[in-house]
Design a protein around this motif. Structure first.
Motif, PDB file in Angstrom:
ATOM      1  N   ARG A  40      42.805 130.255  41.975  1.00  0.00           N
ATOM      2  CA  ARG A  40      42.529 129.575  43.646  1.00  0.00           C
ATOM      3  C   ARG A  40      41.067 129.030  43.085  1.00  0.00           C
ATOM      4  O   ARG A  40      40.341 129.096  42.941  1.00  0.00           O
ATOM      5  CB  ARG A  40      41.919 131.110  44.173  1.00  0.00           C
ATOM      6  CG  ARG A  40      42.750 132.406  44.083  1.00  0.00           C
ATOM      7  CD  ARG A  40      43.506 131.756  45.644  1.00  0.00           C
ATOM      8  NE  ARG A  40      43.545 131.278  46.751  1.00  0.00           N
ATOM      9  CZ  ARG A  40      43.932 130.384  47.523  1.00  0.00           C
ATOM     10  NH1 ARG A  40      44.777 129.773  47.165  1.00  0.00           N
ATOM     11  NH2 ARG A  40      43.415 130.211  48.279  1.00  0.00           N
TER      12      ARG A  40
ATOM     13  N   GLU B 145      38.299 136.078  44.327  1.00  0.00           N
ATOM     14  CA  GLU B 145      39.080 136.387  45.605  1.00  0.00           C
ATOM     15  C   GLU B 145      39.075 137.654  45.352  1.00  0.00           C
ATOM     16  O   GLU B 145      38.155 138.126  44.287  1.00  0.00           O
ATOM     17  CB  GLU B 145      40.747 136.529  45.852  1.00  0.00           C
ATOM     18  CG  GLU B 145      41.108 135.102  45.747  1.00  0.00           C
ATOM     19  CD  GLU B 145      40.604 133.948  47.517  1.00  0.00           C
ATOM     20  OE1 GLU B 145      39.765 135.103  48.175  1.00  0.00           O
ATOM     21  OE2 GLU B 145      40.186 133.376  47.359  1.00  0.00           O
TER      22      GLU B 145
ATOM     23  N   GLN C  29      45.253 138.315  52.817  1.00  0.00           N
ATOM     24  CA  GLN C  29      45.535 138.823  51.441  1.00  0.00           C
ATOM     25  C   GLN C  29      44.546 138.896  50.050  1.00  0.00           C
ATOM     26  O   GLN C  29      44.554 139.779  49.492  1.00  0.00           O
ATOM     27  CB  GLN C  29      46.473 138.663  51.122  1.00  0.00           C
ATOM     28  CG  GLN C  29      47.095 137.246  50.965  1.00  0.00           C
ATOM     29  CD  GLN C  29      47.514 135.731  50.110  1.00  0.00           C
ATOM     30  OE1 GLN C  29      48.527 136.277  49.522  1.00  0.00           O
ATOM     31  NE2 GLN C  29      48.088 134.717  50.221  1.00  0.00           N
ATOM     32  N   PHE C  30      43.532 137.922  50.378  1.00  0.00           N
ATOM     33  CA  PHE C  30      43.138 137.986  49.304  1.00  0.00           C
ATOM     34  C   PHE C  30      41.511 139.033  49.317  1.00  0.00           C
ATOM     35  O   PHE C  30      41.168 138.762  47.923  1.00  0.00           O
ATOM     36  CB  PHE C  30      41.962 136.433  49.131  1.00  0.00           C
ATOM     37  CG  PHE C  30      43.000 135.426  49.756  1.00  0.00           C
ATOM     38  CD1 PHE C  30      44.154 134.742  48.320  1.00  0.00           C
ATOM     39  CD2 PHE C  30      42.684 134.870  50.433  1.00  0.00           C
ATOM     40  CE1 PHE C  30      44.803 134.166  48.537  1.00  0.00           C
ATOM     41  CE2 PHE C  30      44.474 133.514  50.228  1.00  0.00           C
ATOM     42  CZ  PHE C  30      45.114 133.451  49.760  1.00  0.00           C
TER      43      PHE C  30
ATOM     44  N   TYR D 105      41.325 129.760  54.481  1.00  0.00           N
ATOM     45  CA  TYR D 105      40.313 130.746  54.932  1.00  0.00           C
ATOM     46  C   TYR D 105      39.810 130.409  56.106  1.00  0.00           C
ATOM     47  O   TYR D 105      40.065 131.818  57.431  1.00  0.00           O
ATOM     48  CB  TYR D 105      39.538 131.588  53.697  1.00  0.00           C
ATOM     49  CG  TYR D 105      39.626 131.530  52.405  1.00  0.00           C
ATOM     50  CD1 TYR D 105      40.278 132.398  51.577  1.00  0.00           C
ATOM     51  CD2 TYR D 105      39.467 130.286  52.164  1.00  0.00           C
ATOM     52  CE1 TYR D 105      40.659 132.338  50.613  1.00  0.00           C
ATOM     53  CE2 TYR D 105      38.989 130.198  50.512  1.00  0.00           C
ATOM     54  CZ  TYR D 105      40.353 131.095  49.414  1.00  0.00           C
ATOM     55  OH  TYR D 105      40.264 130.863  48.298  1.00  0.00           O
TER      56      TYR D 105
ATOM     57  N   THR E 283      46.196 135.953  44.629  1.00  0.00           N
ATOM     58  CA  THR E 283      45.486 136.220  44.479  1.00  0.00           C
ATOM     59  C   THR E 283      44.176 137.898  43.671  1.00  0.00           C
ATOM     60  O   THR E 283      43.203 137.758  43.405  1.00  0.00           O
ATOM     61  CB  THR E 283      45.638 137.040  46.386  1.00  0.00           C
ATOM     62  OG1 THR E 283      46.175 139.208  44.561  1.00  0.00           O
ATOM     63  CG2 THR E 283      46.435 137.060  47.429  1.00  0.00           C
TER      64      THR E 283
ATOM     65  N   SER F  63      47.952 131.310  53.467  1.00  0.00           N
ATOM     66  CA  SER F  63      48.647 131.603  52.172  1.00  0.00           C
ATOM     67  C   SER F  63      49.801 130.394  51.800  1.00  0.00           C
ATOM     68  O   SER F  63      50.179 129.542  52.859  1.00  0.00           O
ATOM     69  CB  SER F  63      50.255 132.124  52.393  1.00  0.00           C
ATOM     70  OG  SER F  63      50.817 132.490  51.611  1.00  0.00           O
TER      71      SER F  63
ATOM     72  N   SER G  60      40.629 140.344  45.538  1.00  0.00           N
ATOM     73  CA  SER G  60      41.411 141.802  44.721  1.00  0.00           C
ATOM     74  C   SER G  60      41.002 141.320  43.446  1.00  0.00           C
ATOM     75  O   SER G  60      42.328 141.832  42.972  1.00  0.00           O
ATOM     76  CB  SER G  60      42.834 141.075  45.313  1.00  0.00           C
ATOM     77  OG  SER G  60      42.516 141.924  46.399  1.00  0.00           O
TER      78      SER G  60
ATOM     79  N   THR H  32      53.724 134.386  50.145  1.00  0.00           N
ATOM     80  CA  THR H  32      53.420 135.593  51.033  1.00  0.00           C
ATOM     81  C   THR H  32      53.367 135.648  52.227  1.00  0.00           C
ATOM     82  O   THR H  32      53.876 136.482  52.866  1.00  0.00           O
ATOM     83  CB  THR H  32      51.842 135.732  50.782  1.00  0.00           C
ATOM     84  OG1 THR H  32      51.241 136.172  48.874  1.00  0.00           O
ATOM     85  CG2 THR H  32      50.872 137.315  50.923  1.00  0.00           C
TER      86      THR H  32
END
Length: 346
Positions: A242, A246, A147-148, A130, A188, A78, A248, A82
């Motif tokens: 990003r 991701e 979270q991603f 990551y 995300t 993060s 999400s 987050t």
């Protein structure tokens, strides 16, 4: 372990009931008569940002899935908000917590994570978070929250406590109760997914417009319908954008996207302070510029209606970065031209 999980859910549910709603602010913009602008103020959450809801959902998801048990060391990748929220919930549940983040994350966010008992592990580039988070979780015998991948799965978009339900409930007595559009930036992609799913679920005509900063891959992926795209450079707008698409991020629930120059993001932040006397974070600047674009198009078509966006966090977290004019000019570039462009809305 079952007794610990029961206690954990009780504490998480209590937090949810205490903090379920935030204010929906109406902002008058002189150059946009007939178009009502609303901002859902997530900066008033206990941890100061939209990510408070996401972090609580991620903990509930991981505990109910058996991934987090008593004493599990929680690790997250993060850039700040987050991690702050997850550090808060980790402290609430008496769990160790480590945040993996780029070294250029604002010091105020680092201090808040540490104030909640979390520790920070720094990497040089956002694309490294990551692998570093996964490696640390393995080293600690802990759990990588990720979270991603799980933000859109963990968030209960049908719940009447969701941010989407809250927005439309609060809009119900306004002059234009069904917004023409909801504008949301993507980190995300989880919050946009929640909003888009709820809009579809309720059969509304509201458009979901997602804004994306420079050096982010979401916009190009949406236009080209290609989830394999990557970006070599990291976003300069902390918390959003990003270098990869991701899990999400759900393009199917998005109506359209707007690519926002970083200079326009900063110019909009400073313009909003002149208009309201309030400082907001950079991701909110990206949101607000998207609102202005949508509103200007509506005005050109002679349409009236409402637009909703979010205040993701407060500007105080960026006193040493985006709200330090010298830093902003050096890191993002001169935005005098963009600031002048926004004066048409004054």
């Amino acid at each position: 372990m079952i007794n610990w999980a029961r206690l954990a859910f009780q504490r998480l549910t209590s937090d949810q009931r205490r903090t379920a709603d935030t204010h929906l602010l109406k902002v008058c913009i002189p150059g946009l008569e007939g178009i009502d602008i609303y901002l859902k103020d997530e900066s008033t959450q206990p941890t100061g940002s939209l990510k408070h809801r996401v972090a609580r959902s991620l903990f509930m998801h991981a505990i109910s899935s058996g991934k987090i048990v008593k004493d599990t060391h929680v690790v997250e990748a993060s850039s700040g908000n987050t991690a702050i929220s997850e550090a808060y919930f980790a402290k609430l549940l008496e769990l160790p917590f480590t945040a993996v983040m780029p070294r250029n994350t604002s010091q105020s966010k680092v201090s808040m994570i540490e104030a909640f008992g979390g520790r920070c592990h720094f990497v040089e580039d956002s694309s490294q978070v990551y692998d570093a988070a996964q490696a640390l979780a393995l080293e600690y015998g802990g759990h990588y929250m990720d979270q991603f991948t799980y933000a859109e799965q963990a968030s209960d978009w049908r719940s009447e406590d969701s941010i989407a339900a809250s927005i439309f409930r609060q809009m119900s007595s306004e002059a234009h109760p069904v917004p023409h559009a909801v504008v949301m930036s993507a980190g995300t992609g989880g919050s946009a997914a929640t909003l888009g799913r709820y809009i579809h679920y309720k059969g509304m005509d509201t458009k979901l417009i997602v804004t994306d900063p420079e050096n982010s891959v979401f916009y190009d992926s949406f236009i080209k319908k290609d989830r394999s795209l990557t970006e070599a450079n990291g976003s300069r707008i902390e918390g959003i954008g990003r270098p990869r698409v991701e899990a999400s991020f759900l393009p199917e629930v998005i109506t359209s996207m707007i690519k926002v120059k970083d200079q326009l993001t900063l110019a909009t932040m400073y313009w909003f302070e002149e208009l309201t006397g309030r400082r907001v974070g950079a991701s909110t600047g990206t949101n607000l510029y998207g609102v202005l674009e949508v509103a200007a198009a509506m005005k050109a078509r002679g349409e009236k209606g409402s637009i909703v966006t979010l205040i993701c966090d407060d500007g105080s977290r960026y006193a040493d970065t985006y709200w330090n004019l010298e830093w902003a000019m050096n890191k993002v570039g001169d935005f005098k031209f963009e600031a002048e462009e926004l004066r048409r809305y004054a």
